[in-house]
Design a protein around this motif. Structure first.
Motif, short mmCIF file in Angstrom:
data_model
loop_
_atom_site.label_atom_id
_atom_site.label_comp_id
_atom_site.label_asym_id
_atom_site.label_seq_id
_atom_site.Cartn_x
_atom_site.Cartn_y
_atom_site.Cartn_z
N MET A 1 35.96 57.26 69.72
CA MET A 1 37.39 57.19 69.57
C MET A 1 38.05 58.50 69.95
SD MET A 1 37.72 54.94 66.09
CE MET A 1 39.40 54.48 66.34
N GLY A 2 37.27 59.53 70.14
CA GLY A 2 37.83 60.79 70.60
C GLY A 2 38.47 61.64 69.51
N VAL A 3 38.22 61.33 68.25
CA VAL A 3 38.78 62.11 67.15
C VAL A 3 37.79 63.20 66.78
CG1 VAL A 3 39.58 62.04 64.77
CG2 VAL A 3 40.02 60.10 66.28
N LYS A 4 38.26 64.44 66.82
CA LYS A 4 37.39 65.55 66.45
C LYS A 4 37.60 65.88 64.98
CE LYS A 4 37.27 67.46 71.03
NZ LYS A 4 35.99 67.73 71.56
N ILE A 5 36.51 65.94 64.25
CA ILE A 5 36.56 66.24 62.83
C ILE A 5 35.91 67.60 62.62
CG2 ILE A 5 35.83 65.52 60.53
CD1 ILE A 5 35.75 62.65 61.63
N PRO A 6 36.67 68.54 62.05
CA PRO A 6 36.08 69.86 61.81
C PRO A 6 35.00 69.78 60.73
CG PRO A 6 38.29 69.74 60.87
CD PRO A 6 38.06 68.46 61.62
N LEU A 7 33.90 70.48 60.98
CA LEU A 7 32.80 70.49 60.03
C LEU A 7 32.77 71.82 59.31
CD1 LEU A 7 30.02 68.80 62.16
CD2 LEU A 7 31.55 67.75 60.49
N PRO A 8 32.33 71.86 58.08
CA PRO A 8 31.89 70.73 57.28
C PRO A 8 33.07 69.92 56.74
CG PRO A 8 31.74 72.73 55.99
CD PRO A 8 32.18 73.13 57.38
N VAL A 9 32.81 68.66 56.47
CA VAL A 9 33.82 67.77 55.89
C VAL A 9 33.93 68.09 54.40
CG1 VAL A 9 34.39 65.37 55.38
CG2 VAL A 9 33.35 65.97 57.58
N ALA A 10 35.14 68.27 53.92
CA ALA A 10 35.36 68.56 52.50
C ALA A 10 35.22 67.29 51.68
CB ALA A 10 36.74 69.16 52.29
N VAL A 11 34.38 67.36 50.64
CA VAL A 11 34.21 66.25 49.70
C VAL A 11 34.60 66.78 48.33
CG1 VAL A 11 32.59 64.64 48.65
CG2 VAL A 11 32.35 65.25 51.07
N TYR A 12 35.58 66.14 47.71
CA TYR A 12 36.09 66.60 46.43
C TYR A 12 35.51 65.76 45.29
CZ TYR A 12 39.31 69.11 49.37
OH TYR A 12 39.83 69.94 50.32
N CYS A 13 35.11 66.44 44.22
CA CYS A 13 34.47 65.78 43.08
C CYS A 13 35.00 66.41 41.80
CB CYS A 13 32.96 65.95 43.18
SG CYS A 13 32.04 65.20 41.83
N ASP A 14 35.26 65.58 40.78
CA ASP A 14 35.74 66.13 39.52
C ASP A 14 34.62 66.31 38.50
OD1 ASP A 14 35.29 63.50 38.87
OD2 ASP A 14 37.26 63.13 38.01
#
Length: 93
Positions: A1-14
């Motif tokens: 799809m041509g979408v660039k995602i910056p790494l690392p991906v942020a994962v939020y947890c409580d």
């Protein structure tokens, strides 16, 4: 799809304990029955694909999708998500 995602991906947890268990590969007696998703999370952390961040429960936006909320809390989360209130009344349609 041509979408660039910056790494690392942020994962939020409580849950600080969940973050610690995911980041610490040492076996703990309390973690002997953890699910396969924890192992996948550890692997993704190790490869640098994701990074875990703690977010306080009060700022956990996903609650709007996973919990039954009081009207006040629901409106707070809707505001944070930028959802506009509808002026339409569906009663009597």
């Amino acid at each position: 799809m041509g979408v660039k995602i910056p790494l690392p991906v942020a994962v939020y947890c409580d849950n600080k304990s969940a973050i610690h268990i995911a980041e610490n590969p040492v076996f703990h007696e309390r973690t002997k029955h953890i699910e396969i998703d924890m192992h996948v999370t550890r692997e993704r952390l190790k490869t640098g694909l994701i990074k875990l961040f703690h977010v306080s429960t009060i700022n956990q936006l996903v609650d709007i999708f996973t919990k039954s909320l009081h009207r006040i809390r629901l409106n707070e989360l809707l505001d944070k998500l930028g959802v506009k209130k509808s002026t339409h009344n569906l009663k009597g349609v």
